[in-house]
Design an enzyme around this catalytic site. Sequence first.
Site, mmCIF file in Angstrom:
data_model
loop_
_atom_site.group_PDB
_atom_site.id
_atom_site.type_symbol
_atom_site.label_atom_id
_atom_site.label_comp_id
_atom_site.label_asym_id
_atom_site.label_seq_id
_atom_site.Cartn_x
_atom_site.Cartn_y
_atom_site.Cartn_z
ATOM 1 C CB THR A 12 -14.313 -5.523 15.329
ATOM 2 O OG1 THR A 12 -15.518 -4.820 15.566
ATOM 3 C CG2 THR A 12 -13.422 -4.683 14.445
ATOM 4 C CD GLU A 234 1.391 1.247 -10.053
ATOM 5 O OE1 GLU A 234 1.849 1.291 -8.888
ATOM 6 O OE2 GLU A 234 0.252 1.648 -10.337
#
Length: 427
Positions: A12, A234
């Site tokens: 970050t 899926e």
Amino acid sequence: PRGAILSGPPGTGKTLMAKATAGEAGVPFLSVSGSEFVEMFVGVGASRVRDLFKTARKMAPCIIFIDEIDAIGGAREKNSMRSNDEKEATLNQLLVEMDGFDSSDHVVVLAGTNRPDMLDKALMRPGRFDRHIVLDKPDLEGRKAIYKIHLSPLKLEFPVSDVFAGKLAALTPGFSGADIANCCNEAALIAARHDADFVELKHFESAIERVIVGLEQRSRVLSPEEKKTVAYHEAGHAICGWYLKYADPLLKVSIIPRGQAALGYAQYLPDDQYLTSQEQFTHRMIMALGGRVSEELNFDDITTGAADDLQKVTRMANAMILKLGMSKKLGTIVFEPKDTNMQVHKPYSEETWELIDAEVHRVIDDAHTRCKNLLTEKIKEVEKVAEELLTKEVLTREDMIRLIGPRPFEEKNEAFKKYLDPDTKQQ
């Protein structure tokens, strides 16, 4: 201020922030890593701390930056049998040096760590590190600004526009600054591999998929039965997500094997949200069970394909009951405290344990029943999506709209409405 601790997840920009501070202040900057103080020779760590602060005082005003301070600043053990004298001597010397600052010593100490909870309480008191700055993962606008920086060195067809950077930011929820830099680099590599003149949006989409799911494994050939199972699995996830109000918007569903274990995957766009309701948890569980339930409805037997989904569902159910007080029978009590390292016995009775077990089962069974009802009702749509997947291998949101009509709920995700809806003008 005397000192500041920069904490946050990896990537970050804690080190970058410290360097930028020194650069903008225009003062000398001494950068060391926490592990540099810890040596096998006795007394070396403490003497290095003394030398560092001695140098800093000579160069004052200046900034000292200690990266990964948890290497020397970890909480001291109360149990003397397990203590590390060398590490403690180093930490004690650091505490003494930081406490011995006069108002004339213009030395500011910055430290970076991604485990602030491990640090010694004496380090965190006012007068030593009196600023605690949390650098969290960027939100949509933050990601957009970071993309603009990393896109500038790349050879693009158009100048970097707000819409293009915003679209990439919308496609990568939860990415840190380092992930974004990696994604831009990966996109440039993919463009070079395909001998493209420019880095285009499709290269960025491939790079994002590669960063999230892993590399395409075209060499892994599935048998027709396996391929059909993966397609229906899926399709089950995709249909559940399409008809559940609190599910994240579907972006792409694929049955191309990727990475270590993924034989297929569905890519969703979660919103940058900070609170999750009980109904949202339930919808996520129903969506995660969609693959397994689709196999149950369409085949005589079930497979190992849903192992990862079942782990997710179990984790969510446990969190709801044990940590978040989302069970009426058990009430608003936390049964799993954060600090479980030293705990040997359960902090509840056997009867409560049986009740917890029953509640976790109830939550998962309810989600399974709702999922089965939904997919039984939409069985034709599941077949449509699965058959299309078997022929095309990859379906996008536009394909889903063409096959089964638009989603019956308005998208709540701001990023989706702003940058990714078909109505948004492409630039």
